[in-house]
Design an enzyme around this catalytic site. Structure first.
Site, PDB file in Angstrom:
ATOM      1  N   LYS A   1       1.001  -1.043   0.046  1.00  0.00           N
ATOM      2  CA  LYS A   1      -0.018   0.032  -0.033  1.00  0.00           C
ATOM      3  C   LYS A   1       0.726   1.172  -0.095  1.00  0.00           C
ATOM      4  CE  LYS A   1      -1.689   1.398   4.127  1.00  0.00           C
ATOM      5  NZ  LYS A   1      -1.456   2.669   4.486  1.00  0.00           N
ATOM      6  N   ASN A   2       1.933   1.260   0.774  1.00  0.00           N
ATOM      7  CA  ASN A   2       2.713   2.490   0.971  1.00  0.00           C
ATOM      8  C   ASN A   2       3.718   2.696  -0.064  1.00  0.00           C
ATOM      9  OD1 ASN A   2       1.117   3.213   3.106  1.00  0.00           O
ATOM     10  ND2 ASN A   2       2.921   2.487   4.728  1.00  0.00           N
TER      11      ASN A   2
ATOM     12  N   CYS B   1      -4.351   7.414   9.415  1.00  0.00           N
ATOM     13  CA  CYS B   1      -4.853   6.822  11.143  1.00  0.00           C
ATOM     14  C   CYS B   1      -4.481   7.967  12.096  1.00  0.00           C
ATOM     15  CB  CYS B   1      -3.863   5.761  11.227  1.00  0.00           C
ATOM     16  SG  CYS B   1      -4.340   4.235  10.373  1.00  0.00           S
TER      17      CYS B   1
ATOM     18  N   ARG C   1       0.375  14.479  13.246  1.00  0.00           N
ATOM     19  CA  ARG C   1       0.873  14.139  11.863  1.00  0.00           C
ATOM     20  C   ARG C   1       0.963  15.556  10.936  1.00  0.00           C
ATOM     21  NH1 ARG C   1      -1.480   8.737   9.465  1.00  0.00           N
ATOM     22  NH2 ARG C   1       0.557   8.840   8.542  1.00  0.00           N
TER      23      ARG C   1
ATOM     24  N   ASP D   1       4.825   0.220  12.038  1.00  0.00           N
ATOM     25  CA  ASP D   1       3.778  -0.255  11.555  1.00  0.00           C
ATOM     26  C   ASP D   1       3.664  -1.732  12.131  1.00  0.00           C
ATOM     27  OD1 ASP D   1       3.085   2.125  10.209  1.00  0.00           O
ATOM     28  OD2 ASP D   1       3.499   1.397   8.243  1.00  0.00           O
TER      29      ASP D   1
ATOM     30  N   ARG E   1      -8.420  -1.205   5.363  1.00  0.00           N
ATOM     31  CA  ARG E   1      -7.557  -0.106   4.533  1.00  0.00           C
ATOM     32  C   ARG E   1      -6.184  -0.713   4.258  1.00  0.00           C
ATOM     33  NH1 ARG E   1      -7.273   4.925   7.674  1.00  0.00           N
ATOM     34  NH2 ARG E   1      -5.729   5.420   5.887  1.00  0.00           N
TER      35      ARG E   1
HETATM   36  N1  EPU Z   1       6.441  14.414  10.596  1.00  0.00           N
HETATM   37  C1  EPU Z   1       6.587  16.046  11.208  1.00  0.00           C
HETATM   38  N2  EPU Z   1       6.604  16.757  10.234  1.00  0.00           N
HETATM   39  C2  EPU Z   1       6.210  16.476   8.862  1.00  0.00           C
HETATM   40  C3  EPU Z   1       5.929  15.136   8.535  1.00  0.00           C
HETATM   41  C4  EPU Z   1       5.955  14.103   9.464  1.00  0.00           C
HETATM   42  O1  EPU Z   1       7.080  16.285  12.177  1.00  0.00           O
HETATM   43  O2  EPU Z   1       5.928  17.255   8.087  1.00  0.00           O
HETATM   44  C5  EPU Z   1       6.638  13.442  11.768  1.00  0.00           C
HETATM   45  C6  EPU Z   1       5.126  12.864  12.032  1.00  0.00           C
HETATM   46  O3  EPU Z   1       4.629  13.717  13.171  1.00  0.00           O
HETATM   47  C7  EPU Z   1       5.747  11.501  12.757  1.00  0.00           C
HETATM   48  C8  EPU Z   1       7.243  11.288  12.136  1.00  0.00           C
HETATM   49  O4  EPU Z   1       7.573  12.457  11.368  1.00  0.00           O
HETATM   50  O5  EPU Z   1       6.015  11.751  14.083  1.00  0.00           O
HETATM   51  C9  EPU Z   1       6.978  10.102  11.018  1.00  0.00           C
HETATM   52  O6  EPU Z   1       6.026  10.342   9.993  1.00  0.00           O
HETATM   53  P1  EPU Z   1       6.205  10.136   8.493  1.00  0.00           P
HETATM   54  O7  EPU Z   1       5.975  11.514   7.776  1.00  0.00           O
HETATM   55  O8  EPU Z   1       7.606   9.337   8.345  1.00  0.00           O
HETATM   56  O9  EPU Z   1       4.877   9.235   8.336  1.00  0.00           O
HETATM   57  P2  EPU Z   1       3.764   9.344   6.831  1.00  0.00           P
HETATM   58  O10 EPU Z   1       4.633   9.610   5.618  1.00  0.00           O
HETATM   59  O11 EPU Z   1       3.017  10.050   7.465  1.00  0.00           O
HETATM   60  C10 EPU Z   1       4.140   6.783   6.242  1.00  0.00           C
HETATM   61  C11 EPU Z   1       3.252   5.415   6.232  1.00  0.00           C
HETATM   62  C12 EPU Z   1       2.892   5.421   7.528  1.00  0.00           C
HETATM   63  C13 EPU Z   1       4.083   4.570   8.235  1.00  0.00           C
HETATM   64  C14 EPU Z   1       4.815   5.993   8.377  1.00  0.00           C
HETATM   65  C15 EPU Z   1       6.439   5.608   9.322  1.00  0.00           C
HETATM   66  C16 EPU Z   1       2.268   6.250   3.977  1.00  0.00           C
HETATM   67  C17 EPU Z   1       0.652   6.547   3.438  1.00  0.00           C
HETATM   68  N3  EPU Z   1       2.151   6.058   5.417  1.00  0.00           N
HETATM   69  O12 EPU Z   1       3.401   7.826   7.087  1.00  0.00           O
HETATM   70  O13 EPU Z   1       1.964   4.086   7.486  1.00  0.00           O
HETATM   71  O14 EPU Z   1       3.672   4.344   9.545  1.00  0.00           O
HETATM   72  O15 EPU Z   1       5.337   6.353   7.103  1.00  0.00           O
HETATM   73  O16 EPU Z   1       6.793   4.663   8.483  1.00  0.00           O
HETATM   74  O17 EPU Z   1       3.234   5.921   3.440  1.00  0.00           O
HETATM   75  C18 EPU Z   1       0.195   2.385   8.020  1.00  0.00           C
HETATM   76  O18 EPU Z   1       0.546   2.039   6.972  1.00  0.00           O
HETATM   77  O19 EPU Z   1      -0.500   2.015   8.815  1.00  0.00           O
HETATM   78  C19 EPU Z   1       0.777   3.606   8.350  1.00  0.00           C
HETATM   79  C20 EPU Z   1       0.327   4.560   9.175  1.00  0.00           C
END
Ligand code: EPU
Length: 474
Positions: free
Chosen positions: A64-65, A158, A163, A355, A450
């Site tokens: 998915k990701n 989620c 975030r 995850d 999801r």
């Molecule tokens: N963060 C910031 N500022 C930003 C972006 C992120 O402070 O502008 C912080 C977040 O608050 C968090 C940390 O960085 O504490 C990590 O967030 P990240 O941006 O890496 O996560 P994401 O891109 O929102 C993706 C996956 C998540 C997975 C995370 C970490 C997708 C669509 N989602 O989320 O997947 O947990 O990376 O590996 O790619 C899931 O599949 O269940 C899921 C939540």
């Protein structure tokens, strides 16, 4: 090919033309109000009767990701992009709707998506769709890079902690965008009125989504971009591979620095979404928690090394049968009935994946000893704990660490009524339900759906007693 559908949505209000720059006011300090995916319906429910013994083989779906950013990246490409092995999930279907709401032509054939973005006539995707998932926000990078502007609602996703999107915004600013936040939407446009320009940006934290979004933007920025302290996740590498196959010039994917030479426009290409390492890990944990032996494929074993290390230390046997097949055994002849506790601390790749934290916590409730589990990526990813307690688990949470008391310390799982509140937390309840004595019913299953394609079918094929209760037709 069977079951072909073409998305041709008529989304609620969207401008047919890009917003004029005059509507985009300078940055105002507005609190970020992030909406979250709201799935609170009691049905469908999963009814699991345990304890289960699993056996056999389970096929792992596409990631998915990886699929979400690659679908967003089709906005960088002229012509048709052909994406194979896309998991058929709420999130990927929502991403297809996001693209369609911009004017892209999206055709879906089972697990294949054909995307042609030549007809895109809007820079504002449907906000309702964007608010359903986190990945929808990724389109802001390619949109502003290709069309000079973008208006994208703050994303959903989620409910696992704060975030924000500050890194996305600051990264786009470093590439020459002016960014404004108003009415829950991020509005970005190229300051020079033409397009983005290459630049340097160091992320404060290696955010996966910010890395992917800025990588896409930099692929079409004029000149060279250097992104430092970027995420090293396999999904970032998959995206870079797709972009390079489409004519981009991205170097360094998988390391902590990306060097990207911009091109005016990429061209459509074909790609196969890699196996989902989180789904693979979840089934490995299903074998461990039920003290069973199953095999999984396709899987990329080197991406699983943190989990393999933990399971081996606990007493499971992991065997690699071919380049992409693993067998996980926790049956008693391997000493599996008495798996040992271990410590877990989540972290960015190659650390232990956040995850898989809820699912491994479910396993730890059945091991001997005391296991500290520290969540260091998200600040509120402990929502599953209150539900695991209802099954009889003994867990104490102190700040970002949960102390899991194993079965020799009183954790004995027996069936109960539970509510899933997010994808991975929900899946930890399914794993615990498989191990628990008696019947466990889980509502909020739409969250779990999801992230897991054909979940019921896969669990049945392994021998689990799982039923899905649907709402009564009115
Ligand atoms: N963060 C910031 N500022 C930003 C972006 C992120 O402070 O502008 C912080 C977040 O608050 C968090 C940390 O960085 O504490 C990590 O967030 P990240 O941006 O890496 O996560 P994401 O891109 O929102 C993706 C996956 C998540 C997975 C995370 C970490 C997708 C669509 N989602 O989320 O997947 O947990 O990376 O590996 O790619 C899931 O599949 O269940 C899921 C939540």
């Amino acid at each position: 090919m069977a079951s072909c559908s073409t998305f041709n949505l008529s989304p609620s209000p969207k401008p047919t033309k890009p917003l004029p720059h005059s509507l985009l006011k300078p940055l105002i300090q507005e609190p970020e109000t992030e909406s979250r995916t709201q799935i609170q319906t009691p049905y469908p429910k999963l009814i699991i009767t345990g304890p289960s013994k699993l056996s056999g083989h389970v096929p792992i779906s596409g990631s998915k990701n990886s699929a979400l950013p690659i679908l967003a990246a089709t906005l960088c490409c002229s012509g048709t992009s052909k994406i194979h092995n896309v998991p058929n999930l709420f999130d990927t279907r929502t991403m297809a709707s996001v693209l369609a709401s911009l004017g892209a032509k999206v055709e879906v054939f089972n697990n294949e998506m054909l995307v042609n973005t030549d007809g895109v006539d809007s820079v504002e995707p449907n906000s309702d769709e964007i608010r359903k998932i986190r990945g929808g926000f990724f389109v802001i990078g390619p949109l502003v890079a290709r069309f000079g502007e973008a208006v994208v609602a703050l994303p959903g996703g989620c409910n696992i902690g704060t975030r924000p999107v500050d890194l996305y915004i600051r990264g786009l600013q470093a590439l020459g965008a002016v960014v404004d936040l108003r009415d829950g939407k991020v509005q970005a446009y190229a300051a020079n009125g033409r397009g983005l320009v290459g630049g340097s940006f160091q992320l404060d934290y290696p955010s996966v989504g910010a890395t992917e979004t800025l990588m896409m933007a930099a692929c079409m920025a004029d000149g060279m971009t250097v992104l430092s302290n970027v995420a090293r996740e396999p999904e970032v590498v998959d995206l870079a591979r797709f972009l390079n196959d489409s004519g981009a010039c991205v170097e360094g994917a998988g390391s902590n620095q990306l060097v990207i030479k911009g091109k005016p426009l990429l061209h459509g290409s074909e790609c196969v979404i890699a196996a989902d390492r989180i789904e693979a890990g979840t089934f490995m944990l299903a074998a461990a928690i039920t003290r069973s032996c199953i095999s999984i494929s396709p899987v990329i074993p080197c991406q699983m090394s943190c989990l393999i290390h933990k399971l081996s230390a606990a007493g499971c046997k992991i065997r690699q049968y071919s380049h992409d097949t693993l067998e996980v055994s926790a049956v008693s002849r391997c000493g599996g009935e008495n798996l040992q506790s271990f410590e877990v601390k989540t972290g960015p790749y190659p650390g232990f994946p956040t995850d898989l934290q809820p699912q491994i916590m479910a396993l730890l409730t059945t091991c001997n000893g005391l296991s500290p589990v520290e969540e260091s990526v998200f600040d509120k990813r402990m929502g599953h704990v209150s539900e695991l307690l209802k099954l009889g688990a003994k867990i104490q949470v102190c700040a970002s660490t949960a102390l899991v008391f194993g079965k020799d310390n009183g954790s004995v799982l027996s069936g109960s009524s539970l509510v899933a509140n997010d994808i991975r937390g929900g899946m930890s309840l399914v794993l615990a339900g498989l191990a628990a004595e008696g019947t466990t019913d889980i509502s909020g299953v739409a969250h779990i759906d999801r992230g897991y394609e054909n979940l019921d079918m896969k669990l049945h094929s392994l021998g689990a007693d799982v039923k899905r209760l649907m709402p009564l037709a009115s």
